[in-house]
Design an enzyme around this catalytic site. Structure first.
Site, PDB file in Angstrom:
ATOM      1  N   ASP A 100       0.801  -1.237   0.000  1.00  0.00           N
ATOM      2  CA  ASP A 100       0.000   0.000   0.000  1.00  0.00           C
ATOM      3  C   ASP A 100       0.829   1.280   0.000  1.00  0.00           C
ATOM      4  OD1 ASP A 100      -2.595  -0.898  -0.326  1.00  0.00           O
ATOM      5  OD2 ASP A 100      -2.719  -1.534   1.760  1.00  0.00           O
ATOM      6  N   ASP A 160      -7.297  -3.815  -5.040  1.00  0.00           N
ATOM      7  CA  ASP A 160      -6.979  -2.495  -4.479  1.00  0.00           C
ATOM      8  C   ASP A 160      -5.650  -1.946  -5.002  1.00  0.00           C
ATOM      9  OD1 ASP A 160      -8.302  -4.473  -2.907  1.00  0.00           O
ATOM     10  OD2 ASP A 160      -8.299  -3.187  -1.150  1.00  0.00           O
TER      11      ASP A 160
END
Ligand code: GLY
Length: 386
Positions: A100, A160
């Site tokens: 991330d 994601d």
């Protein structure tokens, strides 16, 4: 594309909603300058946290958007204090063993560099891009999302990650080194081959075999492996058009269209999805308002890359989604620690999924950020942080 007979948010309403959001950010500055904001609220108030969650970039993103809206140095001062914390985090490798890096470093340090030219912010974001490409698995051609590299139970990527790829395109642009964008291209090729089902819906996570061949889709935060986790679908919508922006590969724009079409088939009347789109109109399940904000950003990005008629349709739809958020989901009572958008869902446990339950029917830090980003997009020709 499906048409809706619903109110559209006007420019004046967008500006007013953004100003309201900016004032909430101002109220929160003393709480989250030397600490970060938790991933989601608890009874609609955010606890402070250390800079060690995957979500810590969204709050600085809100602060930068507030700075852009007002020019007020108080926002810049807080944002730069947070940038120093992100610099420390990547240099000391604090909780960065996951993919991330884009969620963390685009709205914080890339934003800082684009808005102020700050060299330390740029260098921190490049280190984050280095960290992200260190998770690339040549066998299977994907960026491994979580966990120990190569561990069979984590030999997978997740939808994601499409929002982490812009950090790599940006890093190639600023360094002149094609290696970052090359890994982004390899990853998205794998993602498009496996994560989007024929009907345009998406798997949250996708496992690869040790020999690099595709294995199977599985959920973590959605209801079931074969259901339609709303935020995964939203990441698919926005993420595909962001990759189009950087590469102009028409396949990515087609993916955006297919993911959007599916998303629209499962929306309830107010255009804000349930947390998993297996649930539709009339369900008692919680919503995920953050997905609506993310999709609105994707629509407003797509407007720039399609023909006038198609673009007008996307803009109208984005304004309808935002009108619903402003009218029914936006926080109106300003309190220290309060958020922007009510009724988001981070992770809801189901009998079939593997997530840790957190942040159900709460504000979410990314929902707040993307709500402000979408409103900003309606008030100016906005230079992306992504
Ligand atoms: N990236 C994790 C989530 O959207 O909840």
């Amino acid at each position: 594309m499906k048409q809706y007979d619903l109110p559209v948010l006007t420019d004046a309403q967008a500006a007013a909603a953004l100003d309201t959001a900016v004032e909430q950010v101002r109220v929160n500055l003393p709480l989250y300058t030397f600490r970060c904001q938790n991933h989601s609220s608890v009874q609609n108030i955010y606890p402070a946290c250390d800079n060690d969650q995957w979500t810590c970039g969204f709050w600085p993103g809100e602060v930068w958007l507030s700075y852009e809206r007002t020019g007020d140095e108080a926002f810049k001062k807080t944002a730069m204090t947070l940038v120093a914390s992100f610099d420390h985090r990547i240099r000391h490798k604090i909780e960065v063993d996951h993919h991330d890096m884009g969620f963390l470093y685009s709205p914080s340090c890339v934003a800082a560099y684009k808005l102020t030219g700050d060299a330390a912010a740029r260098d921190a974001a490049i280190l984050a891009a280095d960290q992200l490409i260190s998770r690339f698995q040549p066998k299977g051609q994907f960026i491994q999302a979580w966990g120990e590299m190569g561990a069979p139970e984590n030999y997978r990527y997740i939808i994601d990650c499409l929002l982490n790829l812009p950090l790599l395109y940006w890093a190639s642009e600023v360094t002149g080194d094609a290696k970052y964008a090359d890994i982004a291209h390899r990853h998205i090729t794998t993602c498009l081959a496996n994560s989007f089902r024929p009907d345009g819906s998406t798997y949250h996570t996708f496992f690869m075999n040790p020999d690099g061949t595709p294995s199977h889709g599985a959920t973590c935060q959605g209801y079931r492996d074969d259901s339609f986790w709303a935020r995964g679908q939203a990441w698919g919508v926005y993420g595909s058009v962001l990759s189009y922006r950087y590469t102009r590969n028409p396949e990515y724009l087609d993916t955006f269209r297919r993911a959007l079409e599916f998303y629209l088939t499962r929306l309830p009347d107010d255009l804000v999805p349930y947390w998993d789109m297996i649930f539709t109109s009339g369900s008692e399940e919680p919503r995920d308002s953050s997905s609506a904000a993310i999709v609105a950003c994707g629509l407003l990005e797509a407007v720039k890359w399609v023909g006038a008629e198609e673009g007008a349709g996307y803009e109208k739809l984005a304004r309808q989604m935002l009108a619903s958020l402003v009218q029914h989901y936006a926080v109106t009572d300003r309190k220290p620690g309060g958020g922007q958008l009510l009724h988001g869902t981070y992770s809801k446990k189901s009998p079939y999924n593997t997530c840790t339950p957190e942040g159900v029917d709460e504000c979410t830090s990314w929902g707040d950020y993307f709500y402000m980003e979408a409103l900003t997009r309606l008030t100016k020709d906005w230079q992306l942080y992504w």
